[in-house]
Design a protein around this motif. Structure first.
Motif, mmCIF file in Angstrom:
data_model
loop_
_atom_site.group_PDB
_atom_site.id
_atom_site.type_symbol
_atom_site.label_atom_id
_atom_site.label_comp_id
_atom_site.label_asym_id
_atom_site.label_seq_id
_atom_site.Cartn_x
_atom_site.Cartn_y
_atom_site.Cartn_z
ATOM 1 N N ALA A 180 0.840 -1.191 0.000
ATOM 2 C CA ALA A 180 0.000 0.000 0.000
ATOM 3 C C ALA A 180 0.880 1.247 0.000
ATOM 4 N N PRO A 181 0.393 2.352 -0.563
ATOM 5 C CA PRO A 181 1.201 3.580 -0.623
ATOM 6 C C PRO A 181 1.702 4.040 0.738
ATOM 7 N N GLU A 182 0.891 3.895 1.764
ATOM 8 C CA GLU A 182 1.297 4.355 3.091
ATOM 9 C C GLU A 182 2.369 3.474 3.741
ATOM 10 N N ASN A 183 2.655 2.328 3.118
ATOM 11 C CA ASN A 183 3.669 1.417 3.675
ATOM 12 C C ASN A 183 4.932 1.337 2.828
ATOM 13 N N LEU A 184 5.140 2.320 1.970
ATOM 14 C CA LEU A 184 6.330 2.328 1.121
ATOM 15 C C LEU A 184 7.621 2.524 1.923
ATOM 16 N N ASN A 185 8.734 2.190 1.244
ATOM 17 C CA ASN A 185 10.096 2.457 1.715
ATOM 18 C C ASN A 185 10.594 1.543 2.823
ATOM 19 N N SER A 186 9.981 0.364 2.962
ATOM 20 C CA SER A 186 10.580 -0.639 3.840
ATOM 21 C C SER A 186 11.937 -1.059 3.256
ATOM 22 N N LEU A 187 12.931 -1.174 4.122
ATOM 23 C CA LEU A 187 14.271 -1.595 3.692
ATOM 24 C C LEU A 187 14.406 -3.092 3.900
ATOM 25 N N LEU A 188 14.510 -3.844 2.788
ATOM 26 C CA LEU A 188 14.608 -5.299 2.849
ATOM 27 C C LEU A 188 16.051 -5.744 2.626
ATOM 28 N N GLU A 189 16.413 -6.831 3.291
ATOM 29 C CA GLU A 189 17.753 -7.407 3.135
ATOM 30 C C GLU A 189 17.635 -8.908 2.886
#
Length: 206
Positions: free
Chosen positions: A116-125
């Motif tokens: 969802a747009p409000e949950n953008l920019n999670s940093l995944l590794e």
């Protein structure tokens, strides 16, 4: 389930009679346990990894139905078909697959996701064998769940939604066995993306 019925007098199995014939019930129960023991002799249940980089197939798909999760990450449904992982709200949680890399080299990584747009920019590794790559999910993709409008009765399986590949980058995989781990190092919104599968594509020799 330990139930006993008189099949001559009660073929519909309406009256459970194990309390009237405890000896017969125990005899049958013991027979089942003996059969289980005999059938399992010599059978080992090792942890079987998923193979990555087969000589004849450079692409490997790792669905989340086969993944192991920690913390509050949950499956969308207890039935594996069409299920996806959701509820990834804690950076301490992770998703992992036991894998065996058969072809060492560089792999292109794509993560099939919704966000969802409000949950953008999670940093995944994503990490394996000392190697790791990181990427922020910076493109929203939040389609509605599908299928309920065509159901005549409420389904038990998971509703579906179209997932989209997110390019995480390129990860070098050594020829070894271990856990391929996906973490969310930073979750700016209420949750990290929902995940359907991880795609690995071999692109280069060492």
């Amino acid at each position: 389930q330990g139930r006993l019925y008189d099949m001559r007098a009660d073929q519909a199995q309406r009256e459970e009679v194990s309390t009237r014939f405890p000896g017969i019930r125990q005899q049958l129960k013991d027979a089942v346990e003996r059969w289980k023991t005999e059938q399992q002799v010599g059978i080992q249940r090792p942890k079987r990894p998923f193979t990555v980089g087969d000589r004849d197939h450079h692409q490997t798909l790792l669905p989340v139905r086969d993944a192991q999760t920690t913390g509050k990450i949950s499956r969308s449904n207890r039935f594996p078909n069409d299920a996806y992982l959701t509820g990834w709200t804690q950076a301490s949680d992770l998703i992992q697959w036991p894998v065996e890399v058969r072809h060492e080299g560089l792999y292109e990584v794509r993560l099939w996701y919704t966000c969802a747009p409000e949950n953008l920019n999670s940093l995944l590794e994503l990490s394996f064998g000392g190697e790791k790559i990181r990427a922020r999910v910076d493109e929203a993709w939040n389609p509605a769940l599908q299928g309920a409008e065509q159901d005549r009765v409420p389904r038990q399986e998971s509703l579906i939604k179209p997932f989209k590949p997110f390019p995480m980058g390129y990860l070098y995989l050594h020829k070894t066995s271990g856990d391929l781990r996906l973490k969310a190092l930073d979750i700016p919104g209420s949750s990290a993306p929902d995940i359907r599968l991880l795609e690995l594509k071999y692109v280069q020799n060492p």
